[in-house]
Design an enzyme around this catalytic site. Structure first.
Site, short mmCIF file in Angstrom:
data_model
loop_
_atom_site.label_atom_id
_atom_site.label_comp_id
_atom_site.label_asym_id
_atom_site.label_seq_id
_atom_site.Cartn_x
_atom_site.Cartn_y
_atom_site.Cartn_z
N ASP A 203 -18.93 -3.30 -25.68
CA ASP A 203 -18.79 -3.80 -24.23
C ASP A 203 -17.27 -4.09 -23.72
O ASP A 203 -17.07 -4.58 -22.55
CB ASP A 203 -19.45 -5.26 -24.05
CG ASP A 203 -19.86 -5.68 -22.74
OD1 ASP A 203 -19.98 -4.77 -21.77
OD2 ASP A 203 -19.84 -6.93 -22.22
N SER A 227 -21.19 -6.42 -15.83
CA SER A 227 -21.91 -5.40 -16.53
C SER A 227 -23.52 -5.65 -15.92
O SER A 227 -23.66 -6.87 -15.74
CB SER A 227 -21.99 -5.60 -17.92
OG SER A 227 -20.67 -5.44 -18.43
N GLN A 277 -23.88 2.15 -19.70
CA GLN A 277 -23.85 1.12 -18.99
C GLN A 277 -23.65 1.21 -17.47
O GLN A 277 -22.72 2.03 -17.10
CB GLN A 277 -22.69 0.18 -19.49
CG GLN A 277 -22.44 -1.36 -18.92
CD GLN A 277 -21.28 -1.99 -19.34
OE1 GLN A 277 -20.16 -2.04 -18.79
NE2 GLN A 277 -21.70 -2.74 -20.55
#
Length: 284
Positions: A203, A227, A277
């Protein structure tokens, strides 16, 4: 094991609080909210605690609400299915009675099969690159003190970016980023832990790939970034204390959302994991 890495490992190994229920603390990285990678890694650990003799091969998660880093997070695991080869788990992460993340994960028994993979792209050797902290030290004198501390603090995950963007003066670039990542080891021989650590690390600096073509960074006035979801596939075994190339691209951005893809390769060129993502990249 280094103390800073030990603290992260302890953070990922959750405490059981009942049947298929677990609780984890949060780590203050200086962000306004809980780091998304932490919640992803802990959710994967919670689900893995309920599966025997199988490792996670895919995970799909949605971030629903920002997490409060000053409160523990409760993880509830639902045993969706246990088949002969695969097992599926659904995980809900909650704070103060509200769900902050929902995820579904699939686990697979080890078996032989067809083999092929993408070719590892060219990248400079990690030994020739500076760490994010080194770059942060160059930027720190020009930003508020608190932000400078965040950019230069020690971390259990070492990141060495290839051709990093200056967040104070971002320039338009192709939608592609690379970085070498590793955990500061040594680490236990627990494949579940290594998967959780890679999930945690995946991430970092991911959504910024979709900002590259637009010449903006998280420090631009009016930028709102977050996100929205995160998916990861584990292809082959790896060790997180060994360097992994995180190669990222962004095929599309539209409607205030940026889509990002990533591949993790070890130094021998083996593709070990892939990620996707979608992120909110809204400029007010």
């Amino acid at each position: 094991m280094l103390e800073i890495t030990k603290r992260l490992v302890e953070l990922l190994y959750l405490a059981p609080i009942g049947d298929d229920h677990f609780r984890g603390d949060s780590q203050d990285l200086g962000f306004p909210h809980v780091f998304g990678g932490q919640v992803l890694g802990q959710a994967l650990m919670a689900a893995s605690h309920t599966v025997e003799n199988r490792l996670c091969h895919s995970m799909h998660a949605y971030f629903l609400r920002p997490g409060n880093q000053h409160m523990p997070i409760d993880y509830e695991v639902q045993r969706v299915r246990d088949g002969r080869s695969f097992a599926v788990r659904r995980v809900s992460a909650c704070q103060d009675g509200k769900e902050i993340l929902t995820a579904i994960m699939s686990f697979h028994s080890l078996e032989d099969g067809f083999e092929h993979q993408a070719v590892m792209p060219d990248a400079p050797d990690p030994a020739s690159l500076r760490s994010e902290q080194d770059w942060g030290k160059l930027v720190a004198p020009h930003v508020p003190e608190k932000l400078g501390e965040i950019m230069t603090r020690d971390r259990p995950i070492e990141i060495r970016p290839v051709n990093p963007v200056n967040p104070l003066k971002p320039e338009k670039r192709p939608p592609h980023k690379q970085s070498w990542v590793r955990a500061l080891g040594p680490l236990p021989d627990d494949p579940v832990l290594h998967r959780c650590l890679l999930t945690y690390a995946s991430d970092f600096s991911f959504l910024g790939t979709s900002l590259n073509p637009h010449g903006v960074s998280f420090m631009n006035k009016g930028m709102q970034i977050a996100s929205l979801d995160h998916a990861i596939w584990f292809h082959r075994d790896f060790r997180m204390e060994e360097w992994l190339l995180y190669d990222k691209d962004s095929p599309s951005a539209s409607a205030g959302r940026g889509f990002n893809r990533g591949n993790f390769f070890n130094q021998q060129g083996t593709l070990v994991a892939s990620t996707t993502q979608e992120a909110l990249i809204r400029q007010r």
